[in-house]
Design a protein around this motif. Structure first.
Motif, PDB file in Angstrom:
ATOM      1  N   SER A   7       0.832  -1.210   0.000  1.00 62.13           N
ATOM      2  CA  SER A   7       0.000   0.000   0.000  1.00 62.13           C
ATOM      3  C   SER A   7       0.863   1.256   0.000  1.00 62.13           C
ATOM      4  CB  SER A   7      -0.915  -0.011   1.225  1.00 62.13           C
ATOM      5  OG  SER A   7      -1.625   1.191   1.346  1.00 62.13           O
ATOM      6  N   SER A   8       1.937   1.239   0.790  1.00 60.47           N
ATOM      7  CA  SER A   8       2.857   2.382   0.840  1.00 60.47           C
ATOM      8  C   SER A   8       3.550   2.590  -0.502  1.00 60.47           C
ATOM      9  CB  SER A   8       3.903   2.172   1.944  1.00 60.47           C
ATOM     10  OG  SER A   8       3.296   2.096   3.207  1.00 60.47           O
ATOM     11  N   LEU A   9       3.906   1.497  -1.177  1.00 60.13           N
ATOM     12  CA  LEU A   9       4.549   1.604  -2.490  1.00 60.13           C
ATOM     13  C   LEU A   9       3.593   2.198  -3.528  1.00 60.13           C
ATOM     14  CD1 LEU A   9       6.537  -1.763  -2.666  1.00 60.13           C
ATOM     15  CD2 LEU A   9       7.520   0.540  -2.732  1.00 60.13           C
ATOM     16  N   ILE A  10       2.343   1.759  -3.499  1.00 64.15           N
ATOM     17  CA  ILE A  10       1.341   2.319  -4.423  1.00 64.15           C
ATOM     18  C   ILE A  10       1.222   3.815  -4.203  1.00 64.15           C
ATOM     19  CG2 ILE A  10      -1.126   2.390  -4.969  1.00 64.15           C
ATOM     20  CD1 ILE A  10      -1.206  -0.636  -4.347  1.00 64.15           C
ATOM     21  N   SER A  11       1.128   4.211  -2.948  1.00 68.18           N
ATOM     22  CA  SER A  11       1.015   5.631  -2.607  1.00 68.18           C
ATOM     23  C   SER A  11       2.267   6.402  -3.015  1.00 68.18           C
ATOM     24  CB  SER A  11       0.770   5.782  -1.104  1.00 68.18           C
ATOM     25  OG  SER A  11       0.695   7.130  -0.738  1.00 68.18           O
ATOM     26  N   MET A  12       3.450   5.809  -2.783  1.00 72.69           N
ATOM     27  CA  MET A  12       4.715   6.481  -3.096  1.00 72.69           C
ATOM     28  C   MET A  12       4.848   6.749  -4.591  1.00 72.69           C
ATOM     29  SD  MET A  12       8.061   5.915  -4.373  1.00 72.69           S
ATOM     30  CE  MET A  12       8.403   4.171  -4.175  1.00 72.69           C
ATOM     31  N   TYR A  13       4.620   5.709  -5.409  1.00 72.79           N
ATOM     32  CA  TYR A  13       4.738   5.905  -6.856  1.00 72.79           C
ATOM     33  C   TYR A  13       3.695   6.895  -7.359  1.00 72.79           C
ATOM     34  CZ  TYR A  13       8.323   2.365  -7.596  1.00 72.79           C
ATOM     35  OH  TYR A  13       9.519   1.677  -7.593  1.00 72.79           O
ATOM     36  N   SER A  14       2.517   6.816  -6.792  1.00 70.26           N
ATOM     37  CA  SER A  14       1.468   7.761  -7.177  1.00 70.26           C
ATOM     38  C   SER A  14       1.869   9.190  -6.848  1.00 70.26           C
ATOM     39  CB  SER A  14       0.166   7.403  -6.442  1.00 70.26           C
ATOM     40  OG  SER A  14      -0.747   8.468  -6.502  1.00 70.26           O
ATOM     41  N   LYS A  15       2.369   9.417  -5.634  1.00 68.04           N
ATOM     42  CA  LYS A  15       2.721  10.771  -5.207  1.00 68.04           C
ATOM     43  C   LYS A  15       3.998  11.282  -5.872  1.00 68.04           C
ATOM     44  CE  LYS A  15       0.273  10.768  -0.809  1.00 68.04           C
ATOM     45  NZ  LYS A  15       0.350  10.917   0.660  1.00 68.04           N
TER      46      LYS A  15
END
Length: 695
Positions: A325-333
């Motif tokens: 979940s953190s990786l999804i958020s990181m790449y998105s941001k």
């Protein structure tokens, strides 16, 4: 585990004949149970259990480990028919098994039938209620106890802090201490977590003093909880002192320190510490990764994020939901939505957290239709949304101009999904209505909703007033915001923006004077980007960057080139009543323009540019970046405090659902008008006028 077990209790000859062999049998029984071989253990060592019924505890613990309710019932039957139920030790272990397995009705029934209850019996039942979150029943049992021990108090205090009833937990701790019970490390750890939840530094320091008096400050649990409390309460330095004074600095201690830095906005410090931890030979775990990946998200440092992603794969943490979940958020941001999608599609389990994270990512990038499609796909897979999923969905609709869809989902929250709207959901609806120009409806919703409004929801409406240039309404809404938070600089600036767009310079001066009188300072606009693993910051008027002079010269030439192509600076968005030349100078040197100029100077042609800004991007910069993306053939991704803006070939994928100054395009550009998407239309095809919501 059949009828052969139902033999009278008697002493087996083995015990008197060979004590060592008897002890070895008990050890083997314990090992078999710990490995989950309950039936095998009973079949092989039933003689040992009948000789000493306390060995039932091994079997019951194995039932908890294996989460086997059926085996527990079989053992219950054997314990009752053999008469072992009268043994308090055995009956308490049976009660504990039912409680840990979540069978509270059976546990309560058993508790009521116990021939002999002791403090442990009550403590087990309290723990069972705490486990399912029934704190009222736990409190009732606690109050009915004739005798308590420290474990009784610990169970209640831990339960209260676990479910964030922190005030009650601290009150109970005070009561316990007043009755003469001395806390242990477990008590202090729970109480300190309560202080951290309240962010109450004073009470936390008092508990710290209590730990010092009792000589518990060196205990790992107490020290870790102390550090967490200080950092969560905003005192990073005191938290670091506690960690550094620990005799044994484990990975758990480093995790506390890394998380503390991240929570206090020291994201670069968290990443530096992560690198030191690896150099020191420690192995990062899932908790470490969540903190440092979140730090990369905030800084939008894609290079470091990719390196940490590699570490995640190497350590096998890629299967952990929180890390994914953190990786999804990181790449998105970081502006890499394709990478976020790839990670989501490669997930190993269909967890609601991951679906919510991906829906949120689409919303942040203005991809409302993708968010809605993914939501329906999630429903088809049998997952029910929670309040976070629906918040992400409403946000996506709000930032994509999907007013009707957003309002429909809001109405279905209770009717279909059985989720009670919270303040944040109402804030999204106010944003939906505000962007659509339905300002009176938005205000009516705030005044009639069942939850108390905060400054954020009023400020959302104030921003909508600015978009639609409703100066009179903006003044009354600003009063509501400042009544709640008179030190909120953004509200003053928004109000001044509205008045400036209406050319009410006297009102602008009054707002600025009010800020000065109250000691409120405007947050400066800061933009930054990552280049070769180094973060470069830019602020208007700041000359600290080593290339600031070269950037100024390049930017001046760039703006001149843009003007030849048709760009006209939106001087109407400048808050000061000054000469046109001064206004243009102010606009040109906005931090995002400085950052983009630096990137153009220092990256190869065709290389994508990713910029982060702490405030909303202004309408003039939004328009200028469109021209830059067309003339320099660059994809430019800007993340502001609200969302992403993707600029490519003179277009912005955000769809301009927020407003800005109307574009003036020269004849030479009119032929490319449709292709460039310079002019913006909302979903009703009415032309929008771009404004400057960021300054």
């Amino acid at each position: 585990m059949g009828q052969s077990c139902l033999r009278p209790l008697r002493s087996h000859p083995l015990r008197s004949a060979n004590t060592r062999r008897f002890s070895a049998a008990a050890t083997e029984l314990s090992i078999l149970c710990s490995q989950g071989y309950v039936k095998e253990a009973f079949s092989k060592f039933s003689f040992l259990i009948w000789d000493n019924p306390s060995h039932f505890s091994y079997l019951l613990q194995a039932c908890i480990q294996e989460k086997s309710f059926s085996l527990t019932k079989q053992l219950h039957s054997l314990i009752v028919t053999s008469g072992c139920f009268r043994d308090k030790f055995v009956s308490n272990h049976l009660l504990n098994a039912y409680s840990k397995l979540g069978q509270l009705d059976t546990a309560v029934s058993l508790f009521d039938k116990l021939p002999k209850r002791n403090v442990m019996s009550f403590n087990i039942l309290i723990g069972g209620y705490v486990q399912i979150g029934d704190l009222d029943s736990a409190s009732k049992v606690f109050d009915e106890m004739g005798e308590r021990n420290l474990a009784s108090w610990n169970a209640m205090i831990t339960g209260l802090t676990q479910f964030e009833f922190n005030e009650r937990a601290l009150s109970l701790f005070t009561r316990m201490y007043g009755l003469g019970y001395l806390p242990d490390a477990f008590t202090l750890g729970s109480v300190l977590r309560g202080c951290a939840g309240l962010k109450d530094l004073n009470k936390g320091r008092q508990v710290h003093g209590c730990g010092l008096k009792l000589g518990l400050e060196g205990d790992f649990v107490v020290a870790s909880s102390l550090a967490h409390m200080y950092m969560r309460s905003g005192s990073l330095r005191e938290g670091e002192i506690v960690i550094m004074s620990m005799p044994d600095q484990t990975m758990a201690a480093w995790n506390t320190l890394i998380a503390g830095r991240a929570q206090n906005g020291c994201f670069e410090g968290a990443l530096e510490l992560y690198n030191l931890v690896k150099i020191a030979g420690f192995r990062p775990d899932k908790i470490t990764f969540v903190s440092v990946i979140s730090s990369c998200s905030e800084l939008a440092t894609i290079g470091q994020g990719q390196q940490i992603h590699s570490d995640v794969i190497k350590t096998g943490a890629i299967s952990v939901v929180a890390v994914v979940s953190s990786l999804i958020s990181m790449y998105s941001k970081c502006g890499c939505l394709d990478e976020a999608e790839k990670i989501f599609e490669e997930r190993k389990e269909a967890d609601l957290v991951l679906w919510s994270a991906m829906i949120s990512a689409y919303g942040f990038h203005g991809r409302g239709k993708n968010a809605v499609e993914l939501f329906h796909r999630m429903e088809q897979e049998g997952l029910a949304p929670n309040h976070i999923t629906l918040l992400s969905l409403l946000y996506a609709c709000s930032h994509s101009g999907m007013k009707d869809e957003g309002l429909e989902f809001f109405n279905l929250m209770v009717e279909k999904y059985n989720v009670e709207p919270q303040l944040v959901h109402y804030t999204c609806v106010v944003d939906l209505l505000g962007r659509a120009g339905r300002l009176q409806e938005a205000e009516a919703l705030i005044r009639s909703m069942p939850v108390k409004p905060d400054g954020v929801i009023w400020k959302t409406l104030l921003s909508a007033c600015k978009i639609h240039k409703n100066a009179d309404m903006a003044r009354s809404i600003a009063e509501e915001v400042l009544r709640i938070d008179p030190q909120d600089s953004a509200s003053y600036v928004l109000l001044a923006n509205v008045q400036a767009s209406a050319k009410r310079w006297k009102s602008v001066s009054e707002v600025r004077k009010s800020m000065k009188d109250r000691g409120v300072k405007k947050e400066p606009g800061i933009s930054w980007l990552e280049l070769k693993n180094q973060v470069h910051h830019f602020i208007i008027g700041d000359k600290s960057h080593p290339q600031s002079d070269e950037v100024d010269v390049y930017l001046k030439e760039l703006i001149a080139e843009l003007k030849l192509g048709g760009y006209v600076p939106d001087t109407g968005s400048v808050l000061h009543d000054m000469e046109l030349e001064e206004k243009e100078y102010n606009l040109v040197h906005h931090s995002e323009k400085l950052a983009i100029a630096f990137a153009l100077m220092n990256t190869p042609e065709g290389f994508p540019i990713r910029i982060i800004k702490n405030l909303r991007i202004c309408g003039d910069c939004h328009m200028a970046i469109k021209y830059i993306s067309q003339m320099k053939k660059r994809e430019i991704i800007v993340r502001d405090s609200s969302r992403f803006h993707h600029f490519k070939d003179g277009c912005c994928s955000c769809g301009d659902y927020w407003s800005g100054s109307q574009v003036v395009v020269k004849d030479a550009w009119n032929l490319e008008h449709d292709k460039l998407g310079i002019r913006a239309y909302d979903k009703w095809q009415s032309p929008l006028r771009l404004e400057n919501p960021g300054l």
